[in-house]
Design an enzyme around this catalytic site. Sequence first.
Site, mmCIF file in Angstrom:
data_model
loop_
_atom_site.group_PDB
_atom_site.id
_atom_site.type_symbol
_atom_site.label_atom_id
_atom_site.label_comp_id
_atom_site.label_asym_id
_atom_site.label_seq_id
_atom_site.Cartn_x
_atom_site.Cartn_y
_atom_site.Cartn_z
ATOM 1 N N SER A 119 0.834 -1.204 0.000
ATOM 2 C CA SER A 119 0.000 0.000 0.000
ATOM 3 C C SER A 119 0.864 1.247 0.000
ATOM 4 O O SER A 119 1.999 1.235 0.493
ATOM 5 C CB SER A 119 -0.887 0.026 1.248
ATOM 6 N N ASP A 120 0.347 2.333 -0.569
ATOM 7 C CA ASP A 120 0.955 3.613 -0.270
ATOM 8 C C ASP A 120 0.822 3.826 1.234
ATOM 9 O O ASP A 120 -0.074 3.264 1.881
ATOM 10 C CB ASP A 120 0.271 4.735 -1.054
#
Length: 820
Positions: free
Chosen positions: A238-239
């Site tokens: 994920s960011d």
Amino acid sequence: MAQQADDGRGRADRARETAVEAALGKLDLDTKARLLGGQDMWSLPAVPEIGLTSLVMSDGPIGVRGVRWSADDPSIALPSPTALGATWDPELARRAGVLLAQEARRKGVHVLLAPTVNLHRSPLGGRHFETYSEDPYLAGLMGSGYVQGVQSGGVGTTMKHYVANDAETDRFTVNNLVSERALRELYLAPFEAIVKNARPWGVMTAYNAVNGTSMTEHSHLVNDILRGEWGFDGFNVSDWMAARSTVGDIKGGLDVAMPGPLTVYGPALVAAVRSGEVDESEVDAAVRNVLRLAARVGALEGAEPAVSPSELPGEVDGESLAREIAHRAFVLVRNSGVLPLRSDARVALIGAAARDARVLGGGSATVFPPRIVSPLDGLSVALPSLTYSVGADPSDELAVADKGFTLRAVCRDAEGTVLGAGTLPNGQVQWLGSDLPAGVTHEALHSIEIKGTFTPRESGAHAFGTRGLGAFTLTVDGTVLYEGVQTMGAESDPFEAFFGAPEERGRVTLTEGRPVEVSLLHTLDKSLAMPLPAVLFSLVHLDPRRDEDALLAEAVAAARDAEVAVVVVATTDRVESEGFDRTDLRLPGRQDELVRAVAAANPNTVVVVNSGSPVELPWREDVAAVLLSWFPGQEGGAALADVLTGAEEPSGRLPTTWGPLADAPVTQVTPVDGELPYTEDVFIGYRAWEKSGAAPTYPFGHGLGYTDWTYESLQVQGTTATVRVRNTGERAGREVVQVYVSPAERDEQRPTRWLAGFANVTAAPGETTEAVIDLPRRAFEVWDESAGAWSVATGSYEVVAGRSLTDARVCATMSSPCGD
């Protein structure tokens, strides 16, 4: 030989898969779930029982910051991705990747969080300096070269931000509404190309939602397309702070939630499995991807790394490569003959950015280079008869205390006992997660004092201030300038809250060369809801402000007395940065006025534009030359001297269209009620400019050099275009041969033409050379939304080769490719 290499790679892959399965079989559910969440800001936990060491990630894409976001851990700083994109050279991008892998290994980093291959949908995108182009084909090839280079050094990559993360406004929550056709033909295309060409070991899913589903949960785009159709077998991270749903994320194909230690995985994922919401096989699939990454980078015992120590590329000279990329990236968009300069020319160098260079964009792409060669530094060496004047400063904001400051940080607990201390190369404290001085913990830490001396480089009223949240006491030369508390405003983005506009707290009159003591005491506000432990604040400063009219007059006088005036204009980190979009394309401050005044005084005025993305150039017809230097990296000033004096040629070409905002076809970057419709569909960049009929300032692909080229012929056989060009100038040069295709039968639903191939060629004066360019099948395909598949658009096509989108030199016709 290619078949042998493929067979060898296949055997190695199968051996690693065997090791991965063996390791996976030894893990219990709790350990598997723990392995899918960060243990801190940058790393995953080690599992000694299976021989797994901690996997370390680091931001890029122009350098490798490592786990410490601090200037006392320097990193080579390459030119910005828009600069690299302007080289139109995937091989140069590969060489940049090789250097960055070398840097990553030096810093103990296994995965570089790069490249960024989102597109320049609108010129207002605040983070466009971190991406390559408005064109998906160019972006895909440049990203492929970058990934190939990094991974050839045994370091993983994460192509990002998957997908449609094309603006910064409300980026955490925006729901981008994009047609399937636009996704396929534009926004997914660079990612697809990288998967096909480079086999990336990772992908980063974005904050935003696409068509109603958060990207960390988007099973269709991740599981069906990325993994299913394209065969991607890497890990999906994920960011940072983008993962929000335990069940949704694991079912959506998210393998790793960062940062930690508090994530949606770990104990929450274990509970979801035991309650029946998640099947343990789904957890196994994510862990398998993480272990495969570990095997590839040499972090899993019993698995041969993808690149053995004997296969690592040779040592790369970082400073030399940074300088080469910079001069290869410079785009000369206008030249009346004033360039290149004679080495004995009397030159007036003008502009604040000539002295205090801006070499990179703001936000997570920031690294701290061991040195910065400013334009003034570089040109002072190359041009003995050089004078310098400020002219106009693009910013009147305070900046992080730097030149003249000698600082350290002292950490204390609530009783005032010193816990630890460390040096600070500048006035910025940026400690994330476990990145603290020795002996200091977040639990015990109560206050941090930045203290030291400041030796002014000029006399006058110096402004001092703060940036960050919490309580501050600022003292300069024995005088308390401020004592108070800075609270959270309306900002929703942490980059705005902690790295946004600084606050001026007072001014002190100081004398050039006389040191004074400075102190900024910061008391933490532990009530702030932070996703992870962090200490983020800055001591900021601004030199005395001289009368702006007087500065302009000095610059004009210097220009009038010189043979050539070189004006360096620039954006600032309050104009181009992660965390916000632009509101206009104007140069900040009185820089446009400065250029006009200097050009009126000296017809031989050269303007160097130091920005990462397009800006308006209202004076361009009034000056002799315009050179775009982008954010040129740490060696930018040396490269500028090379190009201005003719030691090197400016061989860059525009990777994105430059034009005024009033005519820009796509300008909507602000969501309405949380949604941002991509109503332009497949018409962005040059595709949109051509549809609108408006003429840009400089078209896609434009760029001049120091020699001339004649295009002699274009032949198309099958899907191979051969372009014959001759260097008709008086010096050796480099040309970017560009090939565009357009359907003979116009269709309003399709762009007029689009980039189908390109190649870099070099030739000596009078020499002829050929560019052989394969036109990919995808150049003739469109996405059929009703069929949910690619289809070849039949009929004849015009194939054009030239120097830019609008500078066609030779053409031919061909039929669209048929069959497989």
